[in-house]
Enzyme design. Structure first.
Site, mmCIF file in Angstrom:
data_model
loop_
_atom_site.group_PDB
_atom_site.id
_atom_site.type_symbol
_atom_site.label_atom_id
_atom_site.label_comp_id
_atom_site.label_asym_id
_atom_site.label_seq_id
_atom_site.Cartn_x
_atom_site.Cartn_y
_atom_site.Cartn_z
ATOM 1 N N ASP A 187 0.854 -1.152 -0.074
ATOM 2 C CA ASP A 187 -0.081 0.047 0.135
ATOM 3 C C ASP A 187 0.889 1.318 0.087
ATOM 4 O O ASP A 187 2.090 1.092 0.225
ATOM 5 C CB ASP A 187 -0.794 0.154 1.227
ATOM 6 C CG ASP A 187 -2.091 -0.898 1.136
ATOM 7 O OD1 ASP A 187 -2.327 -1.599 -0.058
ATOM 8 O OD2 ASP A 187 -2.558 -1.380 2.214
ATOM 9 N N TYR B 226 6.579 -9.965 6.807
ATOM 10 C CA TYR B 226 6.355 -8.567 7.195
ATOM 11 C C TYR B 226 6.963 -8.379 8.358
ATOM 12 O O TYR B 226 6.919 -8.957 9.573
ATOM 13 C CB TYR B 226 5.089 -8.096 6.939
ATOM 14 C CG TYR B 226 4.479 -7.946 5.527
ATOM 15 C CD1 TYR B 226 4.681 -6.649 5.029
ATOM 16 C CD2 TYR B 226 3.856 -9.018 4.993
ATOM 17 C CE1 TYR B 226 3.984 -6.552 3.683
ATOM 18 C CE2 TYR B 226 3.257 -8.876 3.668
ATOM 19 C CZ TYR B 226 3.402 -7.542 2.824
ATOM 20 O OH TYR B 226 2.923 -7.360 1.775
#
Length: 249
Positions: A52, A109
């Site tokens: 994003d 992540y």
């Protein structure tokens, strides 16, 4: 026609995300622009893992098909064309049926927060000047591993066939003055890591209980999760492929 994978890393602060979008700057649009300059023709890319707006990546992949030669010096020349916040780390010729998105078996992540003001990490970690219970945070991270349906941690208007994800590890780690949430799964939903992080921070601050976290997960309703943590604290660390994947050309 040959297929190639491009391994990239980038700081996402200036970009509206990974995937190309109309009238905004993205990682894909910048790499496609550099490829078009170097090869003197349009080169269409497909990506492995979408990130994003504001999100960084230590490792991500694009693929493209080309009927032109890709010389050894291409990586050096492309990096000279690209802006300083995007780097190409390798260009590999692959099998014709290789796919950088569908062949990936896991993604890793990290989300980093810090409590004391620090200008040297402000663009890649979330300033969170509140007291949190690290033991409760760790317990919350362990609870997440018990579940596979993460509908509650997917942003709306996402087109996926399933909300199931297999969590491989989920844990908080202290690194000097920072707290880092580390998570690895076979796949992630749109906004999922930020939703998990924001919701766990509410638990760590005593705004929610562990039982509340379970109820949020089991409700399969994203209105109960907290997606408010900013993108710049999130880093895509690695996209993982099967052992020996890059040797099978």
């Amino acid at each position: 026609m040959a297929r190639y994978f491009i391994e990239v890393s980038y700081k996402g602060a200036r970009y509206a995300g990974f995937q190309v979008q109309d009238n905004v700057l993205t990682i894909q649009s910048e790499v496609e622009k550099a490829l078009a300059v170097y090869f003197r023709q349009p080169v269409a890319l497909s990506g492995s893992s979408r990130t994003d707006s504001g999100v960084h990546a230590r490792q991500n992949f694009f693929q493209f098909d080309g009927d032109f030669a890709v010389p050894d010096r291409a990586m050096y020349n492309l990096n000279a064309i690209l802006p300083g916040d995007i780097a190409i780390n390798s260009i590999r010729k692959m099998r014709d049926d290789a796919h950088c998105r569908f062949d990936a078996i896991a993604r890793e992540y990290e989300y980093t927060i810090y409590k004391m003001k620090d200008p040297f990490i402000a663009d890649r970690a979330y300033f969170f000047p509140y007291t949190v219970d690290e033991g409760v945070l760790q317990e919350a991270a362990s609870v997440i591993k018990e579940y596979t349906d993460f509908t509650s941690f997917s942003k709306r208007n996402t087109q996926v066939k399933t909300f199931n994800c297999k969590i491989i590890y989920s844990e908080w780690e202290r690194r000097d003055d920072c707290l880092v949430y580390r998570v690895k799964a076979n796949r992630f939903l749109r906004g999922m890591v930020r939703g998990l992080t924001g919701t766990m921070l509410r638990v760590g601050r005593g705004k929610m209980t562990i039982d509340d976290l379970r109820r949020v997960i089991e409700a399969k309703d994203c209105t109960g999760a907290d997606f408010s943590v900013p993108g710049h604290g999130l880093l895509l660390v690695k996209v993982e492929y099967p052992e020996g994947y890059f040797e099978k050309v």
